[in-house]
Design an enzyme around this catalytic site. Structure first.
Site, PDB file in Angstrom:
ATOM      1  NE  ARG A  29      10.922   3.108   7.087  1.00  0.00           N
ATOM      2  CZ  ARG A  29      10.820   3.974   8.078  1.00  0.00           C
ATOM      3  NH1 ARG A  29      11.882   4.615   8.501  1.00  0.00           N
ATOM      4  NH2 ARG A  29       9.653   4.206   8.675  1.00  0.00           N
ATOM      5  CE1 TYR A  61       7.685   7.954  -0.187  1.00  0.00           C
ATOM      6  CE2 TYR A  61       7.800   5.740  -1.088  1.00  0.00           C
ATOM      7  CZ  TYR A  61       7.103   6.738  -0.429  1.00  0.00           C
ATOM      8  OH  TYR A  61       5.821   6.498   0.004  1.00  0.00           O
ATOM      9  CG  ASN A 164      -1.180  10.655   2.617  1.00  0.00           C
ATOM     10  OD1 ASN A 164      -1.243   9.967   3.618  1.00  0.00           O
ATOM     11  ND2 ASN A 164      -0.130  10.626   1.802  1.00  0.00           N
ATOM     12  CD  GLN A 185       0.707   4.197  -0.359  1.00  0.00           C
ATOM     13  OE1 GLN A 185       1.715   4.515   0.240  1.00  0.00           O
ATOM     14  NE2 GLN A 185       0.747   3.796  -1.613  1.00  0.00           N
ATOM     15  CB  SER A 215       3.627   3.766   8.435  1.00  0.00           C
ATOM     16  OG  SER A 215       4.669   4.536   7.864  1.00  0.00           O
ATOM     17  CG  LEU A 217       5.386  -3.126  11.220  1.00  0.00           C
ATOM     18  CD1 LEU A 217       6.803  -3.709  11.256  1.00  0.00           C
ATOM     19  CD2 LEU A 217       4.397  -4.081  11.896  1.00  0.00           C
ATOM     20  CD  GLN A 270      13.606  -0.565   2.372  1.00  0.00           C
ATOM     21  OE1 GLN A 270      14.169  -0.672   1.301  1.00  0.00           O
ATOM     22  NE2 GLN A 270      12.270  -0.537   2.468  1.00  0.00           N
TER      23      GLN A 270
HETATM   24  P1  NAP Z   1       6.643   0.210   8.701  1.00  0.00           P
HETATM   25  O1  NAP Z   1       6.592  -1.241   8.382  1.00  0.00           O
HETATM   26  O2  NAP Z   1       5.596   0.775   9.573  1.00  0.00           O
HETATM   27  O3  NAP Z   1       8.059   0.570   9.354  1.00  0.00           O
HETATM   28  C1  NAP Z   1       9.222   0.051   8.820  1.00  0.00           C
HETATM   29  C2  NAP Z   1      10.373   0.467   9.717  1.00  0.00           C
HETATM   30  O4  NAP Z   1      10.271  -0.264  10.937  1.00  0.00           O
HETATM   31  C3  NAP Z   1      11.731   0.166   9.106  1.00  0.00           C
HETATM   32  O5  NAP Z   1      12.611   1.220   9.407  1.00  0.00           O
HETATM   33  C4  NAP Z   1      12.133  -1.099   9.828  1.00  0.00           C
HETATM   34  O6  NAP Z   1      13.542  -1.228   9.972  1.00  0.00           O
HETATM   35  C5  NAP Z   1      11.532  -0.859  11.196  1.00  0.00           C
HETATM   36  N1  NAP Z   1      11.369  -2.077  11.993  1.00  0.00           N
HETATM   37  C6  NAP Z   1      11.796  -2.219  13.270  1.00  0.00           C
HETATM   38  N2  NAP Z   1      11.541  -3.440  13.728  1.00  0.00           N
HETATM   39  C7  NAP Z   1      10.935  -4.110  12.727  1.00  0.00           C
HETATM   40  C8  NAP Z   1      10.450  -5.433  12.608  1.00  0.00           C
HETATM   41  N3  NAP Z   1      10.515  -6.305  13.608  1.00  0.00           N
HETATM   42  N4  NAP Z   1       9.879  -5.808  11.444  1.00  0.00           N
HETATM   43  C9  NAP Z   1       9.797  -4.937  10.423  1.00  0.00           C
HETATM   44  N5  NAP Z   1      10.254  -3.651  10.471  1.00  0.00           N
HETATM   45  C10 NAP Z   1      10.824  -3.241  11.616  1.00  0.00           C
HETATM   46  O7  NAP Z   1       6.622   0.920   7.287  1.00  0.00           O
HETATM   47  P2  NAP Z   1       7.229   2.316   6.716  1.00  0.00           P
HETATM   48  O8  NAP Z   1       8.613   2.052   6.249  1.00  0.00           O
HETATM   49  O9  NAP Z   1       7.000   3.436   7.655  1.00  0.00           O
HETATM   50  O10 NAP Z   1       6.272   2.516   5.457  1.00  0.00           O
HETATM   51  C11 NAP Z   1       6.064   1.422   4.560  1.00  0.00           C
HETATM   52  C12 NAP Z   1       5.823   1.925   3.169  1.00  0.00           C
HETATM   53  O11 NAP Z   1       4.661   2.728   3.147  1.00  0.00           O
HETATM   54  C13 NAP Z   1       6.915   2.846   2.600  1.00  0.00           C
HETATM   55  O12 NAP Z   1       8.031   2.150   2.091  1.00  0.00           O
HETATM   56  C14 NAP Z   1       6.153   3.527   1.497  1.00  0.00           C
HETATM   57  O13 NAP Z   1       6.048   2.687   0.356  1.00  0.00           O
HETATM   58  C15 NAP Z   1       4.768   3.700   2.122  1.00  0.00           C
HETATM   59  N6  NAP Z   1       4.607   5.051   2.722  1.00  0.00           N
HETATM   60  C16 NAP Z   1       3.741   5.889   2.107  1.00  0.00           C
HETATM   61  C17 NAP Z   1       3.486   7.156   2.620  1.00  0.00           C
HETATM   62  C18 NAP Z   1       2.506   8.050   1.920  1.00  0.00           C
HETATM   63  O14 NAP Z   1       2.365   9.231   2.266  1.00  0.00           O
HETATM   64  N7  NAP Z   1       1.796   7.530   0.942  1.00  0.00           N
HETATM   65  C19 NAP Z   1       4.149   7.583   3.790  1.00  0.00           C
HETATM   66  C20 NAP Z   1       5.025   6.698   4.413  1.00  0.00           C
HETATM   67  C21 NAP Z   1       5.234   5.420   3.873  1.00  0.00           C
HETATM   68  P3  NAP Z   1      14.376  -2.290   9.082  1.00  0.00           P
HETATM   69  O15 NAP Z   1      14.397  -1.734   7.686  1.00  0.00           O
HETATM   70  O16 NAP Z   1      15.710  -2.274   9.740  1.00  0.00           O
HETATM   71  O17 NAP Z   1      13.692  -3.617   9.163  1.00  0.00           O
END
Ligand code: NAP
Length: 304
Positions: A29, A61, A164, A185, A215, A217, A270
């Site tokens: 993000r 990304y 995946n 991952q 992801s 969370l 972020q």
């Molecule tokens: P996540 O930690 O599950 O979700 C993060 C999102 O939740 C952000 O938009 C964050 O917003 C929000 N959020 C809401 N409340 C929160 C809180 N209390 N604490 C923390 N976050 C909160 O992770 P994700 O961003 O979906 O994925 C994490 C990483 O996984 C990605 O950056 C990437 O590196 C990797 N990824 C990989 C794949 C793949 O196919 N390999 C797919 C998806 C992701 P704020 O930014 O406002 O805190």
């Protein structure tokens, strides 16, 4: 009630010899909302200051369906250009193999071009961990292995991972690789528990792969749960969060980290404060009873 083992602050990424923090930070993000280089640098510093040394990005990304491919890598490249000293403080992970918008492409020609383009955008000579983002069903694993081994031999990549992939796809690619996989991952969170019982984590332990949880969370769903199952999972996490005096998010990260495979959650926030807060996950200890209570809530049905 005895506690599950404490989680070390750092671990080795598979058999790579690369030391990484037990918590990673992700940049999926990062390029959203027109962030400046200075704003991106603030997030990188927040991660490094929190002791997070594994930073995960991907060439796709920033892609919004029509453009933006490479934007997150390019932004990190700008941060590294402005502060070259940051590069040696991080283990840099990226991915490729998705030809925007789709499909997947792991042909020799596409992967070589993708790896070179990532190096250029990231303004670095070497990618520490390069991951195949999604499996290309039309690519023979022997051909993919040849391409990736050549990229390692050329010094473009230090270690290899996948994302995946099914267990069979991991086994097939690993069979042909000279430089064996060091990481996998999959999506893992208290709301996405498939890999606890479908063999993915068992295979990771068998092959010595470090599982990186994307992801953790559930893309933020755990922060604002809706529906009976999600509310039950949140309540089971909250019970431990209250005892440990941490947030539900921190409890969720620590729940993943308590698994014996050594799951490394990739923090997706972020916001500097939330990235910093993630480090508290190292302080939370789980009992077997509390850990299984979250799993049972996530399953929605009792254990057999
Ligand atoms: P996540 O930690 O599950 O979700 C993060 C999102 O939740 C952000 O938009 C964050 O917003 C929000 N959020 C809401 N409340 C929160 C809180 N209390 N604490 C923390 N976050 C909160 O992770 P994700 O961003 O979906 O994925 C994490 C990483 O996984 C990605 O950056 C990437 O590196 C990797 N990824 C990989 C794949 C793949 O196919 N390999 C797919 C998806 C992701 P704020 O930014 O406002 O805190």
């Amino acid at each position: 009630m005895s506690l599950l083992p404490a989680v070390p602050a750092s671990r080795t990424l598979g058999s790579s010899g690369l030391a990484v923090s037990s918590i990673a930070w992700g940049m999926w993000r990062l390029a959203e909302g027109g962030r400046t280089t200075a704003e991106a640098a603030r997030l990188v510093h927040a991660a490094l200051d929190a002791g997070i040394t594994l930073l995960d990005t991907a060439d796709i990304y920033g892609f919004n369906g029509t453009d933006g491919f490479g934007a997150a890598e390019a932004l990190l490249g700008e941060v590294l250009t402005a502060e070259p000293g940051l590069r040696s403080r991080m283990v840099l992970a990226t991915k490729g193999g998705i030809m925007p918008p789709l499909p997947y492409d792991q042909s020799n020609e596409y992967l070589n071009a993708a790896i070179d383009a990532s190096l250029k955008r990231l303004k670095t000579d070497t990618i520490d961990l390069w991951q195949v983002h999604r499996p290309d069903i039309l690519a023979h694993p022997q051909d993919v292995a040849r391409t990736l081994d050549a990229a390692v031999a050329a010094g473009k990549i230090r270690a290899l991972g996948v994302s995946n992939f099914t267990t069979a796809q991991i086994a097939a690619l690993n069979h042909f690789l000279g430089n064996k996989l060091v990481a996998t991952q999959p999506e893992i969170s208290p709301l996405r528990i498939d890999c606890f019982e479908n063999g993915e984590l068992d295979q990771a332990m068998q092959l010595g792969l470090t599982p990186l949880a994307w992801s953790p969370l559930s893309g933020g769903r755990l922060a604002n749960p809706a529906g009976e199952r999600r509310l039950a999972v949140a309540a089971a996490l909250d019970a431990v969060a209250a005892k440990a005096e941490v947030s539900r998010s921190v409890a969720a990260y620590s729940w993943l980290m308590a698994h014996p495979a050594g799951i490394v959650p990739i923090i997706g926030s972020q916001q500097p404060e939330r990235i910093a807060e993630a480090a508290q996950a190292l302080t939370v200890r789980w009992t077997r009873t509390d850990w299984y209570a979250v799993l049972v809530a996530a399953r929605g049905v009792p254990l057999p």
